[in-house]
Design an enzyme around this catalytic site. Structure first.
Site, PDB file in Angstrom:
ATOM      1  N   TYR A   1      -1.788  -0.645  10.983  1.00 18.49           N
ATOM      2  CA  TYR A   1      -1.903  -0.992   9.556  1.00 18.49           C
ATOM      3  C   TYR A   1      -0.621  -0.605   8.813  1.00 18.49           C
ATOM      4  CZ  TYR A   1      -3.839  -1.232   4.789  1.00 18.49           C
ATOM      5  OH  TYR A   1      -4.070  -1.542   3.459  1.00 18.49           O
TER       6      TYR A   1
ATOM      7  N   SER B   1       0.862  -1.188   0.000  1.00 21.38           N
ATOM      8  CA  SER B   1       0.000   0.000   0.000  1.00 21.38           C
ATOM      9  C   SER B   1       0.896   1.234   0.000  1.00 21.38           C
ATOM     10  CB  SER B   1      -0.837  -0.010   1.285  1.00 21.38           C
ATOM     11  OG  SER B   1      -1.513   1.220   1.451  1.00 21.38           O
TER      12      SER B   1
END
Ligand code: NDP
Length: 240
Positions: free
Chosen positions: A146, A133
């Site tokens: 995360y 990501s």
């Protein structure tokens, strides 16, 4: 000439599902892994073996990969895409949430790699594609755990790339910005979810899962001696 087997984790939804469609379109037999087998079977893709596997269960991953390789030949690529995003402020977040994220996003990726790497090294060919990501390159509010998992995916990918480059095995990191999928829906903090939704609206919409799937296909379809090390992609109007 028949195309080789491709393994896609998290193929029941979002980016993984779109990627399964693209590789099926290109004539590849597939092993699709996720917990929701029905959603993968509902795609109705030709030559797709769908197995309900929790990516954190290493033995189950190994068994499914063994079954698929026995039936469909050696895997030429694995797309380690299964992931969860449970955003939260660390002082308030239930530890179970960050445990789940590290188990799925980091150990799950390692489980996928573990299942195919010895075979790829022996064949001196293969591609490992890890879906990280932009949150694996920079930090964002409420993303502490995360981001930790996605920075880990970046580090694992780049270090593995160095480790296996001499064996002619490619390692690719895909780093998308915001994509319209079910990912955000699993975050339990309603305020964070709402603000994230507003942010997506403010930029006039985000990437579609198919945009990321085509980037994955682009990286894969290069000749084996060309390694696209990383693709970072986001909506043009995404600022950070
Ligand atoms: P979705 O929620 O739509 O899909 C997530 C997929 O992961 C599902 O197929 C789900 O299947 C699977 N999954 C989750 N937990 C497990 C588990 N324990 N075992 C096996 N499979 C599991 O989200 P996306 O498509 O958006 O996410 C795909 C990847 O893309 C993730 O790694 C995410 O971090 C990354 N990403 C997404 C972005 C976005 O904005 N959407 C941006 C950047 C990266 P099932 O529930 O059936 O098990």
């Amino acid at each position: 000439m028949s195309r080789p087997l491709i393994i896609i984790t998290g193929a029941s939804s979002g980016i993984g599902l779109a990627t399964a469609r693209v590789f099926a379109r290109e004539g590849h037999p597939l092993l699709l892994l996720a917990r929701n087998r029905q959603a993968m079977e509902a795609l109705g893709l030709p030559d797709a073996m769908c197995r309900s596997v929790d990516i954190t269960d290493r033995e189950a991953v190994l068994a499914a990969v063994h079954e698929a390789e026995t039936a469909l030949g050696p895997a030429d690529a694995i797309i380690n895409n299964a992931g969860v995003m449970l955003l939260g402020a660390l002082a308030r977040q239930d530890p179970a949430e960050w445990e789940t994220m590290f188990d799925v996003n980091v150990k799950g990726v390692l489980n996928g790699i573990h299942a195919v790497l010895p075979g790829m090294i022996a064949r001196r060919a293969g591609t490992i594609i890890n879906v990280s990501s932009i949150a694996g390159r920079k930090t964002f509010p409420d993303h502490v755990a995360y981001c930790g998992t996605k920075f880990a995916v970046h580090a694992v990918s780049e270090n593995l790339r160095e480790e296996v480059s001499g064996h002619n095995v490619r390692v690719v990191t895909i780093a998308p910005g915001a994509v319209e999928t079910a990912l955000l829906s699993h975050t339990t903090d309603e305020t964070i979810k709402e603000n994230y939704g507003k942010w997506k609206e403010e930029m006039g919409g985000v990437l579609e899962a198919g945009d990321v799937a085509e980037a994955i296909w682009y990286a894969y379809r290069q000749p084996q001696n060309v390694c696209i090390r990383e693709i970072v992609l986001a909506a043009t109007r995404q600022q950070p």
